[in-house]
Structure formats: structure tokens, C-alpha cells
Motif scaffolding. Structure first.
Motif, PDB file in Angstrom:
ATOM      1  N   ASP A 288       0.824  -1.211   0.000  1.00 42.36           N
ATOM      2  CA  ASP A 288       0.000   0.000   0.000  1.00 42.36           C
ATOM      3  C   ASP A 288       0.857   1.260   0.000  1.00 42.36           C
ATOM      4  OD1 ASP A 288      -2.291  -1.562   0.028  1.00 42.36           O
ATOM      5  OD2 ASP A 288      -2.383  -1.614   2.227  1.00 42.36           O
ATOM      6  N   TYR A 289       1.811   1.329  -0.873  1.00 40.38           N
ATOM      7  CA  TYR A 289       2.604   2.541  -1.031  1.00 40.38           C
ATOM      8  C   TYR A 289       2.843   2.768  -2.519  1.00 40.38           C
ATOM      9  CZ  TYR A 289       6.730  -0.448  -1.751  1.00 40.38           C
ATOM     10  OH  TYR A 289       7.623  -1.378  -2.224  1.00 40.38           O
ATOM     11  N   GLU A 290       3.100   4.048  -2.871  1.00 39.42           N
ATOM     12  CA  GLU A 290       3.287   4.421  -4.268  1.00 39.42           C
ATOM     13  C   GLU A 290       4.678   4.022  -4.734  1.00 39.42           C
ATOM     14  OE1 GLU A 290       3.644   8.544  -6.827  1.00 39.42           O
ATOM     15  OE2 GLU A 290       2.043   8.398  -5.307  1.00 39.42           O
ATOM     16  N   LEU A 291       4.695   3.318  -5.864  1.00 37.50           N
ATOM     17  CA  LEU A 291       5.970   2.860  -6.428  1.00 37.50           C
ATOM     18  C   LEU A 291       6.537   3.865  -7.416  1.00 37.50           C
ATOM     19  CD1 LEU A 291       7.844   0.386  -6.311  1.00 37.50           C
ATOM     20  CD2 LEU A 291       6.552  -0.587  -8.212  1.00 37.50           C
ATOM     21  N   GLY A 292       5.694   4.479  -8.226  1.00 34.08           N
ATOM     22  CA  GLY A 292       6.133   5.459  -9.210  1.00 34.08           C
ATOM     23  C   GLY A 292       4.966   5.865 -10.096  1.00 34.08           C
ATOM     24  N   ARG A 293       5.258   6.762 -11.107  1.00 33.13           N
ATOM     25  CA  ARG A 293       4.221   7.279 -11.994  1.00 33.13           C
ATOM     26  C   ARG A 293       4.664   7.187 -13.438  1.00 33.13           C
ATOM     27  NH1 ARG A 293       0.571  12.000  -9.485  1.00 33.13           N
ATOM     28  NH2 ARG A 293       0.415  11.209  -7.352  1.00 33.13           N
ATOM     29  N   GLY A 319      -1.103 -10.402  -8.779  1.00 33.12           N
ATOM     30  CA  GLY A 319      -1.814  -9.268  -8.207  1.00 33.12           C
ATOM     31  C   GLY A 319      -1.011  -8.503  -7.182  1.00 33.12           C
ATOM     32  N   ASN A 320       0.311  -8.417  -7.359  1.00 32.18           N
ATOM     33  CA  ASN A 320       1.152  -7.683  -6.412  1.00 32.18           C
ATOM     34  C   ASN A 320       1.095  -6.177  -6.620  1.00 32.18           C
ATOM     35  OD1 ASN A 320       2.156 -10.032  -5.140  1.00 32.18           O
ATOM     36  ND2 ASN A 320       3.667 -10.311  -6.754  1.00 32.18           N
ATOM     37  N   PHE A 321       0.661  -5.741  -7.815  1.00 27.69           N
ATOM     38  CA  PHE A 321       0.711  -4.320  -8.158  1.00 27.69           C
ATOM     39  C   PHE A 321      -0.683  -3.840  -8.573  1.00 27.69           C
ATOM     40  CE2 PHE A 321       4.775  -6.290  -9.133  1.00 27.69           C
ATOM     41  CZ  PHE A 321       5.677  -5.468  -8.484  1.00 27.69           C
ATOM     42  N   ALA A 322      -0.844  -2.527  -8.539  1.00 29.27           N
ATOM     43  CA  ALA A 322      -2.077  -1.886  -9.007  1.00 29.27           C
ATOM     44  C   ALA A 322      -1.706  -0.533  -9.582  1.00 29.27           C
ATOM     45  CB  ALA A 322      -3.089  -1.728  -7.880  1.00 29.27           C
ATOM     46  N   VAL A 323      -2.519  -0.048 -10.522  1.00 34.28           N
ATOM     47  CA  VAL A 323      -2.278   1.248 -11.140  1.00 34.28           C
ATOM     48  C   VAL A 323      -3.606   1.999 -11.181  1.00 34.28           C
ATOM     49  CG1 VAL A 323      -2.612   0.353 -13.479  1.00 34.28           C
ATOM     50  CG2 VAL A 323      -1.292   2.463 -13.123  1.00 34.28           C
ATOM     51  N   VAL A 333      -0.531   6.027 -11.570  1.00 37.50           N
ATOM     52  CA  VAL A 333       0.165   5.866 -10.293  1.00 37.50           C
ATOM     53  C   VAL A 333       0.270   4.370 -10.024  1.00 37.50           C
ATOM     54  CG1 VAL A 333       0.194   6.439  -7.850  1.00 37.50           C
ATOM     55  CG2 VAL A 333      -0.797   8.052  -9.498  1.00 37.50           C
ATOM     56  N   LEU A 334       1.504   3.844 -10.008  1.00 39.33           N
ATOM     57  CA  LEU A 334       1.756   2.419  -9.791  1.00 39.33           C
ATOM     58  C   LEU A 334       2.013   2.195  -8.303  1.00 39.33           C
ATOM     59  CD1 LEU A 334       2.084  -0.301 -11.286  1.00 39.33           C
ATOM     60  CD2 LEU A 334       4.537   0.168 -11.399  1.00 39.33           C
ATOM     61  N   THR A 335       1.288   1.256  -7.678  1.00 43.70           N
ATOM     62  CA  THR A 335       1.424   0.976  -6.257  1.00 43.70           C
ATOM     63  C   THR A 335       1.634  -0.520  -6.033  1.00 43.70           C
ATOM     64  OG1 THR A 335      -0.974   0.743  -6.022  1.00 43.70           O
ATOM     65  CG2 THR A 335      -0.038   2.919  -5.587  1.00 43.70           C
ATOM     66  N   VAL A 336       2.180  -0.837  -4.838  1.00 39.72           N
ATOM     67  CA  VAL A 336       2.364  -2.224  -4.411  1.00 39.72           C
ATOM     68  C   VAL A 336       1.224  -2.546  -3.458  1.00 39.72           C
ATOM     69  CG1 VAL A 336       3.873  -3.854  -3.233  1.00 39.72           C
ATOM     70  CG2 VAL A 336       4.854  -2.070  -4.671  1.00 39.72           C
ATOM     71  N   VAL A 337       0.427  -3.560  -3.796  1.00 34.91           N
ATOM     72  CA  VAL A 337      -0.723  -3.910  -2.970  1.00 34.91           C
ATOM     73  C   VAL A 337      -0.475  -5.180  -2.166  1.00 34.91           C
ATOM     74  CG1 VAL A 337      -2.360  -2.754  -4.461  1.00 34.91           C
ATOM     75  CG2 VAL A 337      -1.773  -5.129  -4.925  1.00 34.91           C
ATOM     76  N   LYS A 338       0.509  -5.988  -2.540  1.00 34.59           N
ATOM     77  CA  LYS A 338       0.878  -7.161  -1.770  1.00 34.59           C
ATOM     78  C   LYS A 338       2.374  -7.113  -1.497  1.00 34.59           C
ATOM     79  CE  LYS A 338      -2.655 -10.384  -3.462  1.00 34.59           C
ATOM     80  NZ  LYS A 338      -2.889 -11.696  -4.143  1.00 34.59           N
ATOM     81  N   PRO A 339       2.796  -7.484  -0.295  1.00 33.07           N
ATOM     82  CA  PRO A 339       4.230  -7.411   0.013  1.00 33.07           C
ATOM     83  C   PRO A 339       5.044  -8.272  -0.953  1.00 33.07           C
ATOM     84  CG  PRO A 339       2.938  -7.760   2.007  1.00 33.07           C
ATOM     85  CD  PRO A 339       2.000  -7.952   0.863  1.00 33.07           C
TER      86      PRO A 339
END
Length: 803
Positions: A288-293, A319-323, A333-339
Motif C-alpha cells: 500500500d505505497y506508491e511505487l512510481g508514476r 496481483g502484487n501491483f495496481a495502477v 500511479v503504480l502501487t504495491v498492494v501485496k508485500p
């Protein structure tokens, strides 16, 4: 040529002459009206011939400059001997708007006094009257209708300033854009209100973006339409048209207006990644943190759904990432949703695609989707140890032997570092753990009855720490299984059994108490050993109760019966107990009667009359004994002489004045006054010595006091203070002086000597009377009534803490 019109009208008997408003007027001498004779003579009288004439409306042009202007003349053809006066009434005369018309009361000529405005009043209805000088109506009133003729004196006006419309880009010629409208205040039934529309100028924004005429207008309806191709919102944003409207079909008065036409966007451009490759860094074990754009460009209208982007990740199978889309910048905005786990995968290559919220327009050419590649590098970090299960489940018998292994291999470290284990919470100290391996063992037996065991579950906690000092904690949920540790105990161990009656109603109900929990407790089995079952039997009532009953009628006395009870545990435990049973005669409520009742109920014993005599004799002896004790107490009463006691102050509210003696049996004249309640002694008497009376009573002792061995005998005693001071504040000094004198008195017994008060000797013939007052004490007495006796008893009430 000048023409004069004369119209003769007869309504009733009035004659009208009308001049055209466009012709010059001549004098009345030049008029030769046609005179109608509606009446003719028959014999001596006049006969009126009734005729109906229709008077056409009088037409008057608005804005006339010939003021005043003669409109019509009315006359009566009736012959009068006197003068005829003409009057006019109606709208424009005596009704609003007033003072527009007038009539010559002698000639009957009606004139306009002001220029008329058709846009305000298009017609007027007047009534004309012929009156005698006395005001008598000579004729019925005549109605005159005046119509105001329109002139083109009003310009057409556009109803909006400006008109605003929208047209989609790439619209085909003939596409309707909007309709403009104007109004004209002139008579809509004339050419003065026939309007014609036209476009007289076109301006594009940005300027000169398009120079050809792009729009046309219907000159009759005002509908604006496209007349050429080439509307592109990316080239031109809007158009500003200058409009003109003219009345009289375009030949009359004119006005100008403005129409603004916006060119609306269609989705004819696809979003494009810029750039199309990215490198990003992620930290493992975080989510649950922003990885980049990522960035896209789109030529469509900013802020519309044709411009807003929607992003997708095409190869994120776990499903580790979300945008998501930033609504302001339209970035992805690319984020990490699973560790992420560095040890499992240290690098990811993601493929992103993008599209608009609105689908592509059918007017646009085929659009291709854009894609971008994002490389994500996972950074390793020291991870916390992990437990293989949370909570750690353990199931064990409560009677487990110390040292038994309960659980092993409970945790691991993702970084493969050495681990250290410890028990962080164990309220009963039942557990032990190997510091290096994490093996959990039993330190001692468990106890199901511990307050820390809830629903057969004992909760503890274990902590594991890696080499870097990172720790983790897990809960130990130990489910305890009951074992048969305690034999059942019979209850109650005493009771009574009724003799006589039906067998089903006599017996002692027994149960058992077992400290174990099911299934190691009930159902219980109750038995009597074979060698003791001659007179007694036991019958099972249910799983927890049994009935102990005699087999034969037994005598009234106590019996000891051995009862054995066994539980249902595995293996079963049993215990024997001696049950003391009293066999007695019972009443109708199945309660055991008293011994006298049992005797009365039996066939053997004395009769009831003899028992009554014995009870009466006993009561009489007790009454005589109490009377003797009371007489003895009266004979020993000590009377205190009158005087001022230690606690008596100068207050008039002396409580002794309110306490009177009743039924006093002697004492002489000393008892005629109030009873003296001095607590120590009367200062008129000889000073007492310690031990010679009850403290505060003044009663001398009857026994001998022990003598002191540290002082000579028969030495004179010191002088004790005789009278208390008059000032109550000196009472303390008074008491201290007496105490000091007593301390130096050689005739006083030593401090550690038990003083004997009122000793009456041995072998008294009277029995002890201590039981008379044994049922109560001073603490049990209620002295509240002292508060009701007035202020003189306040001191006495205070002595008993009655406040």
C-alpha cells in the motif's frame, strides 16, 4: 385633390359626420351632409321610425403630428326647442389613459388631444351623449370605436445577447447548430413586424484559424447550420458570428446581435505513453505505497472523458501491483498492494496499457493503443522471523508429564539467520522452550481449574528474535484435555429418613461432587458394599443423584451407612464415604419432628397432660429465680450524695436535673433529689484509692487486692485533689494531678496486677445469671431515644455517639 368625406349615421336619432384623418378639414358651411329623416308626420303627431345603423370603426394613425385632430362629428336629427349639449365618456376620456380625446359640446366634433401609440393602446371604445341644458338625456348613447393604425416605429430586437451554441468537430454540412430569435413591437399583422435574419461577419478563435464561411442562417427562422467541412477542435476552438435582423422583410429597420459557437471535442485521439519505459525500485515486505508514476499525452480536450486515461497491467498474474489514474495530472500511479519477497523474486517486468474513458469516435480513424514497460527491482531488507501458524495450536492432556515435547519447528527466518526463542507470557509457568531450537515442552502438569484456563484453552505467548534483533511474537493456544484426576465425593454426609408411610416417600437423596470436568465426572454410580446392605439400599435416580432408603422399619436413632460412588472417567475412580442418617418420625411436611414430638407420636411414653404439668413447673421456677435476682440487685444499690461532680459545668442545662428516680426502695433523704452521676467520686467524701471501686461506679470491691512487694506496707497515701476546678479547661490538669498521686501511692497494686472488683466469693448458692443479658450488648442497644429528651440529655447522648 382634396376630398372631404361625410358620413351620416343614425343610431337612434344621432347623425355622424366623419372626416378622414389624412384630409384637410373645411368649414361646416362647405359640408352638405345627407340628412336622414327617420321620423315623418302622421296626423297631428310625430312617429319615430326605428332603424339600426352600423357605425364602422374610426381609424386613426399613431404618432400623428396634427394635434389636435378632428376625428368625427355627431348630431341629433331630433328637433329641439332648446340647446343640445354633447358629452363623451370612455377609455381615453375619463378613464385611463385619460385626456386623449375630447368633444365639442356644441358642435359634437370629437378630436384627439395627444399623439396615439399603438404599442400601448391599439383601440378605444367611446360613448357619445346628447343632453339638454338641464342634463336630461335626449337620445340613447352612441358607441364609437376608434382603431389606432400601426406605423413602423420599432426596431426588431434579439432576445439573447449573445447566443451561445455548440457543434461537434468534423460535423458534416447542414448540421443544425442553434436558432436565433428576435422580436418586433409593431403590429404582427403588418409588414412592420415581418423579420429577416442574416450573418454579416464570421470570426474564428484562434484568429484566422479558418477563413472560409463555415455557417449559414435561415433568413426567416433564424436557424444556424454548418455549410462547409473542416471543423477541427485542435485547429479552432470557437466561432463568433455577427448577426443582423431587419423588419419589413429585410427592407425596414435593423438590429445586430452576436452568436458564439463552440467546437466540441470528440474522442479522435488515443493517449500515448511518454516515455514508454520506466525503472522503479520496491522494498520487500511493504504494501500500500506508491511505487512510481507513468505519463501519457492526449490531444483531446483536457478534463473531458475523451482525455482522461484508464491504465491496465497486462502481466501481473499474482496481483502484487495496481495502477490508478491521478485525476489532476492524468498520470498513472503504480502501487504495491501485496508485500514483495526478495528471496522469492527480486525483479519484475510489468507491461502497462492505456485507453480513454470514452470509446473512440466513429468519425475518427482507427486508433492504436499505446503500451509501456516498467521494470521493478526489489530491494532486500532484514525481515522479521515468521511463525508457521498463528496462533500456534497445541492439544495436550492436563496430566501431561513434565518434559513432554508439546511443539517443535514453530518458526523460520526468511533471511536464513539464526533464531533465538523465549516464552514471553506464561502466567502459570507451565511451559519451557529451547532457546535455540524453539521446542516447547511441559515444565509441570497442567490444571484445568486454573483461572487462566478459559473454555479448556490456556493462552501463552512465544517470542522469536533473529540475528539482527528483529523479533516476532505469536500466541500459544493450548487446548487441555480433561483427565480423571479426582474421585467423586458423596454429598451430603448427614441427613434424616422418615419412618413410616410409603417407602417411596422415605429416603435420603444423595449426590456426588467431582472436581474433574466431563466426561471424567458424571454420570455417577452409587453403591452400598455387599456386607453392609442388610438394612439399607440405594436406588439410582439420575446421572448425578441416588436415593438412600432403609429396607426395614428401623428404630429412632442415628445410623452410619457406607456409600461408594464411582465416576465415568477412564479409568473410573471411586470413593467410599460414611453417611450419618437419623431415623425419625416426620410431620405432614416430611420434616423430622422434635424429640418430644417423637415421643408423643409414639405409643410409648408419658401422656400429654403430664408433659404440660412439667413445662408449667419449669416456667414457675424460672420466674421465682428472676424475682430473687431482682430483689438482690435492689438491696445492693449504691446511692451517690448530692453535690457537684467532675463533669458538672456551669451550664443550666445539667442533665442531672432531668433524670428522676422512680420506685426507689429506700435510701432515705439522699434519694429525694436528682440522681448523682459523678463518674469518679464525690469530692465531699474521702478520696478513693485505685482498685477500691469499679472505675466510674463508686462501688467498693468485696475481695482482697494483691499487695506491692516493691514498697513498704501501710505507708500513708499521698494527698489526692479534693475538688475539681471551676474552669472546665483545668479538668485535664485536675485528672493528671490525681493520676500522678496514684502513681506514687505505695498502697496501690503494681501495674501488671489483675485488679479484682466486686468479688463475691466461692460456692454461691444462686446460679449464674450471665445468660440473662447474654443476648445483647451495649453495641446492640438502641439509645436514639436520648435525642428526643431535650437539650439536658445531650451530654449523655454524646457519650453513646448519638449525633
Amino acid at each position: 385633390m382634396a376630398v372631404r368625406m361625410l358620413m351620416v349615421c343614425a343610431l337612434a336619432t344621432l347623425v355622424c359626420r366623419v372626416w378622414s384623418s389624412a384630409e384637410p378639414h373645411h368649414s361646416e358651411k362647405e359640408l352638405h351632409p345627407q340628412v336622414l329623416h327617420p321620423w315623418r308626420s302622421r296626423g297631428k303627431g310625430l312617429i319615430r321610425v326605428k332603424r339600426d345603423w352600423i357605425i364602422p370603426p374610426i381609424r386613426v394613425s399613431e404618432n400623428s403630428k396634427q394635434i389636435p385632430e378632428d376625428l368625427v362629428q355627431i348630431k341629433s336629427d331630433k328637433i329641439f326647442t332648446g340647446e343640445v349639449i354633447y358629452k363623451l365618456e370612455g377609455q381615453g376620456v375619463d378613464q385611463e389613459p385619460k385626456n386623449l380625446f375630447e368633444i365639442d359640446d356644441k358642435t359634437g366634433v370629437i378630436r384627439s388631444k395627444q399623439p396615439l401609440d399603438r404599442e400601448k393602446y391599439s383601440n378605444f371604445t367611446l360613448k357619445a351623449f346628447a343632453l339638454s341644458p338641464s342634463g336630461e338625456r335626449l337620445e340613447n348613447p352612441t358607441t364609437i370605436e376608434i382603431l389606432v393604425l400601426d406605423q413602423n416605429d420599432n426596431r426588431p430586437v434579439f432576445i439573447e445577447r449573445p447566443f451561445v451554441g455548440t457543434v461537434s468537430e468534423f460535423s458534416v454540412p447542414g448540421t443544425s447548430v442553434m436558432t436565433v430569435t428576435a422580436t418586433d413591437a409593431d403590429d404582427p399583422m403588418t409588414e412592420n413586424a415581418v423579420l429577416s435574419y442574416s450573418i454579416i461577419d464570421q470570426e474564428s478563435i484562434p484568429p484566422n484559424a479558418i477563413t472560409k464561411i463555415m455557417f449559414g442562417i435561415n433568413n426567416k427562422t433564424g436557424a444556424i447550420y454548418t455549410r462547409d467541412v473542416g471543423l477541427d477542435r485542435e485547429v479552432v476552438k470557437e466561432f463568433r458570428l455577427k448577426l443582423q435582423v431587419a423588419d419589413m422583410g429585410g427592407m425596414g429597420l435593423t438590429s445586430e446581435g452576436v452568436a458564439i459557437i463552440h467546437v466540441s471535442d470528440i474522442n479522435n485521439h488515443a493517449p500515448q505513453f511518454s516515455p514508454d519505459s520506466y525503472n522503479m525500485t520496491a522494498v520487500e515486505n511493504r504494501n500500500d505505497y506508491e511505487l512510481g508514476r507513468v505519463n501519457v499525452t492526449d490531444r483531446d480536450d483536457t478534463g473531458t472523458k475523451n482525455w482522461k486515461a484508464r491504465y491496465f497491467i497486462s502481466n501481473d498474474y499474482r496481483g502484487n501491483f495496481a495502477v490508478r489514474t491521478d485525476p489532476i495530472t492524468n498520470q498513472g500511479v503504480l502501487t504495491v498492494v501485496k508485500p514483495l519477497d526478495y528471496e522469492a523474486q527480486s525483479e519484475y517486468h510489468l507491461v502497462l496499457s492505456v485507453e480513454n474513458l470514452n470509446p473512440p469516435s466513429s468519425k475518427a480513424s482507427r486508433l492504436t493503443l499505446s503500451s509501456a514497460t516498467v521494470t521493478v527491482i526489489v530491494v532486500n531488507e532484514n525481515e522479521a522471523p515468521r511463525f508457521r501458524e498463528e496462533p500456534i495450536q497445541i492439544e495436550v492432556l492436563e496430566s501431561v508429564k513434565p518434559g513432554t515435547l508439546l511443539k517443535n519447528n514453530i518458526a523460520f527466518d526468511p533471511d536464513n539467520s539464526d533464531l533465538r526463542y523465549e516464552i514471553s507470557r506464561d502466567p502459570e509457568s507451565w511451559l519451557d522452550i529451547n532457546r535455540d531450537t524453539g521446542d516447547i515442552t511441559a515444565k509441570r502438569k497442567f490444571n484445568m481449574r486454573s483461572p487462566h484456563v478459559k473454555n479448556s484453552i490456556y493462552t501463552a505467548a512465544v517470542k522469536v528474535i533473529d540475528a539482527g534483533g528483529v523479533s516476532a511474537t505469536a500466541t500459544l493456544a493450548i487446548t487441555l484435555k480433561e483427565t480423571n484426576d479426582f474421585p467423586p465425593q458423596v454429598f451430603p454426609l448427614t441427613g434424616f429418613v422418615c419412618r413410616g408411610g410409603s417407602r417411596s416417600r422415605k429416603g435420603l437423596l444423595l449426590t456426588a461432587v467431582d472436581e474433574d470436568l466431563p466426561p471424567q465426572a458424571a454420570p455417577f454410580l452409587f453403591q452400598i458394599p455387599d456386607d453392609l446392605s442388610a438394612n439399607w439400599t440405594i436406588t439410582q435416580v439420575n446421572d448425578t443423584h441416588a436415593m438412600l432408603q432403609p429396607l426395614v422399619d428401623l428404630e429412632f436413632r442415628d445410623y452410619a451407612v457406607m456409600v461408594q460412588v464411582s465416576d465415568s472417567g477412564s479409568p473410573a475412580l471411586s470413593a467410599e464415604a460414611q453417611v450419618n442418617v437419623t431415623v425419625c418420625l416426620c410431620d405432614s411436611f416430611r420434616d423430622c419432628k422434635s424429640e418430644a414430638g417423637a415421643i408423643l407420636g409414639s405409643s410409648v411414653g408419658i401422656n400429654f397432660i403430664a408433659l404440660i404439668i412439667i413445662a408449667a413447673s419449669t416456667a414457675l421456677l424460672l420466674l421465682l429465680l428472676l424475682l430473687a435476682v431482682a430483689l438482690t440487685a435492689c438491696g445492693r444499690r449504691h446511692h451517690i450524695k448530692k453535690g457537684t461532680g467532675l463533669l458538672i459545668g456551669e451550664s443550666e442545662d445539667d442533665i442531672r436535673d432531668n433524670v428522676f428516680n422512680y420506685d426507689e426502695q429506700g435510701g432515705g433523704e439522699e434519694d429525694e433529689n436528682a440522681f448523682n452521676i459523678d463518674l469518679l467520686w464525690n469530692p465531699h467524701d474521702a478520696p478513693p484509692t485505685p482498685g477500691s471501686f469499679y472505675p466510674g461506679s463508686g462501688i467498693p470491691p468485696r475481695g482482697k487486692q494483691p499487695l506491692r512487694k516493691d514498697a513498704p506496707h501501710n505507708l500513708p497515701s499521698p494527698t489526692y485533689p479534693r475538688r475539681p476546678p471551676a474552669d472546665p479547661t483545668d479538668i485535664e490538669d485536675y485528672i493528671n494531678d490525681g493520676l500522678e498521686a496514684a502513681d506514687h501511692d505505695p498502697n496501690v497494686p503494681p501495674y501488671d496486677t489483675a485488679l479484682i472488683y466486686d468479688y463475691e466469693g466461692d460456692g454461691s448458692l444462686a446460679g449464674s445469671l450471665s445468660s440473662i443479658a447474654s443476648g445483647s450488648s451495649d453495641g446492640d442497644q438502641d439509645y436514639d431515644y436520648l435525642n428526643d429528651w431535650g437539650p439536658r440529655f445531650k451530654k449523655l447522648a454524646n457519650m453513646y455517639d448519638l449525633r
